[in-house]
Design a protein around this motif. Sequence first.
Motif, PDB file in Angstrom:
ATOM      1  N   ASP A  17       3.874  13.921   9.202  1.00  0.00           N
ATOM      2  CA  ASP A  17       2.513  14.358   8.886  1.00  0.00           C
ATOM      3  C   ASP A  17       2.171  15.450   9.895  1.00  0.00           C
ATOM      4  O   ASP A  17       1.740  15.169  11.016  1.00  0.00           O
ATOM      5  CB  ASP A  17       1.545  13.185   8.989  1.00  0.00           C
ATOM      6  N   ARG A  18       2.396  16.709   9.501  1.00  0.00           N
ATOM      7  CA  ARG A  18       2.241  17.832  10.439  1.00  0.00           C
ATOM      8  C   ARG A  18       0.839  17.900  11.041  1.00  0.00           C
ATOM      9  O   ARG A  18       0.678  18.127  12.236  1.00  0.00           O
ATOM     10  CB  ARG A  18       2.541  19.162   9.736  1.00  0.00           C
ATOM     11  N   GLN A  19      -0.171  17.768  10.178  1.00  0.00           N
ATOM     12  CA  GLN A  19      -1.530  17.940  10.680  1.00  0.00           C
ATOM     13  C   GLN A  19      -1.872  16.896  11.730  1.00  0.00           C
ATOM     14  O   GLN A  19      -2.543  17.198  12.726  1.00  0.00           O
ATOM     15  CB  GLN A  19      -2.550  17.897   9.536  1.00  0.00           C
ATOM     16  N   ALA A  20      -1.410  15.670  11.536  1.00  0.00           N
ATOM     17  CA  ALA A  20      -1.653  14.627  12.535  1.00  0.00           C
ATOM     18  C   ALA A  20      -0.955  14.972  13.844  1.00  0.00           C
ATOM     19  O   ALA A  20      -1.488  14.723  14.936  1.00  0.00           O
ATOM     20  CB  ALA A  20      -1.176  13.275  12.007  1.00  0.00           C
ATOM     21  N   HIS A  36       4.063  15.365   3.091  1.00  0.00           N
ATOM     22  CA  HIS A  36       3.986  14.024   3.675  1.00  0.00           C
ATOM     23  C   HIS A  36       3.866  12.978   2.568  1.00  0.00           C
ATOM     24  O   HIS A  36       2.909  12.978   1.788  1.00  0.00           O
ATOM     25  CB  HIS A  36       2.784  13.941   4.609  1.00  0.00           C
ATOM     26  N   ASP A  37       4.868  12.083   2.483  1.00  0.00           N
ATOM     27  CA  ASP A  37       4.916  11.099   1.403  1.00  0.00           C
ATOM     28  C   ASP A  37       5.779   9.937   1.869  1.00  0.00           C
ATOM     29  O   ASP A  37       7.015  10.005   1.823  1.00  0.00           O
ATOM     30  CB  ASP A  37       5.495  11.737   0.133  1.00  0.00           C
ATOM     31  N   GLN A  88       5.018   7.651  13.080  1.00  0.00           N
ATOM     32  CA  GLN A  88       5.149   8.033  11.674  1.00  0.00           C
ATOM     33  C   GLN A  88       6.476   7.562  11.096  1.00  0.00           C
ATOM     34  O   GLN A  88       6.533   7.065   9.953  1.00  0.00           O
ATOM     35  CB  GLN A  88       5.009   9.550  11.540  1.00  0.00           C
TER      36      GLN A  88
END
Length: 493
Positions: free
Chosen positions: A289-292, A325-326, A365
Amino acid sequence: MDKTLQAFGLAVALTAAMAGGAMAQPSEVRIGVALEPPALDPTAGAAEAIDIVVYQNIFEGLVRIDQNGGVQPGLASDWTISDDGLTYTFTLQDGVTFHDGTTFDADDVKFTFDRILSEDSVNAHKEFFTPITSVTVVDPLTVEMKLDHVVGRFLFDLGRGDAVIVAPESADNNAVEPIGTGPFAFVQWDKGSRVILEAYGPYWGEPVHLSKATYLFISDTATMTNALLAGDIDGTNNFASEALAVFENNPQFKVLVGTTEGETILTTNNKKPPFDNLKVRQAMAHALDRQAIIDGATYGYGVPIGAPFAPHDAYYVDLTDTYPHDVEAAKALLAEAGFPDGFSATLKLPPLAYARLSGQIIASQFAKVGIKIELINVEWAQWIEDVYSNKDYDLTIVSHVEPFDIGNYANPDYYYGYDNPDFQALIETLNGTTDEAKRKALAIEAQTILAKDAVNGYLFELAQTGVWNAKLTGMWQNSPIEGLVLRDIAWTE
């Protein structure tokens, strides 16, 4: 060009005398940097920490890269390129001396590139210069280079730290006692503490404003913060973003936020099971999850990337949705790869705040898809030896700050361990193309291949967040190439 100890002593004395006489009000700057360089020869090491101290300060190349990424004259005052793009003729600056007082001339240029291209070369990026078939001394101030094929970025490559000019008499000792032609001369290196430079009085170019520069090695963010607030250091070029709020509204400081070439990646050992399995790498990409990661590790200053290219580059293409992200998709791919219950791996983290914070977030993650990560903190020298040199790692996190370094993926011996003949051929074509439209199309194709192959986990582009004393000017806001260039830094009233 006989360099004796006596000549060296006289040159140092002359340097001090002329530096003192040239500046009515000698001034110095103390700069905090996170990493200590493993050595001080940029032609024999890959660490950015080397260039932070020496690039355009101690050492210079035939050309230099400016803050906007442009190519400017350096030790070559000008040059001509043949119509077929295969012959470069450089006119050298006259009256240049090395810091030991000896003369710079065309023989030093030839020696430098013969050394880079030698069979026993330890240059970290010899591949940039292998198209050179000959370096000919036309006369003391003229050098001719011939290439075996057209290289679209040849002049830019000559401006890298890997291509700075060194002298045959001092080259072997540059790792510990660097001698160049730049505006600052090396004084001392207190291992584990600092490197001290002083202005070189007989410098051939424009005189610098500073009489002295000291680089202090401070890896801990809290210690760096306290050093800035106490006035023990005058600035740092790339401060940890989580602590910027302390300085943003303080009139005693200026915060410079700019761009870098630092693609921050979850580096994967592609030659090592299970990471040699494409589905495993795809699963890892879906788990990220890049944004996280950006929010937690850079406090929102990072820019998401989906391939190893800077978003500000004209060749960039947004590939962040290649593997969105999945968590469920990641679990399914792991099951298809033969790991329905996941697997365990280690993540070696260098002593950089963004790396260690990102590592903690990524471990959390990955745990959600069954990948159990053991975090291993290592010091920088150990990271260079274990990860970069010996390829003894599963995963690691680091920002690759070299401009246009996508070509590293075409080297199967590079520490990524990625071996794709089609990609290698594509990069060879790209390197030999000068037409900008064609170069852009090829660069986009190359990025797309790497994104689809999920060679590494592409996280974010590292911002440059400098914190400086408000009375200092001349610092680079952006970082289009590795280095912390001192030549324009000055104190104001």
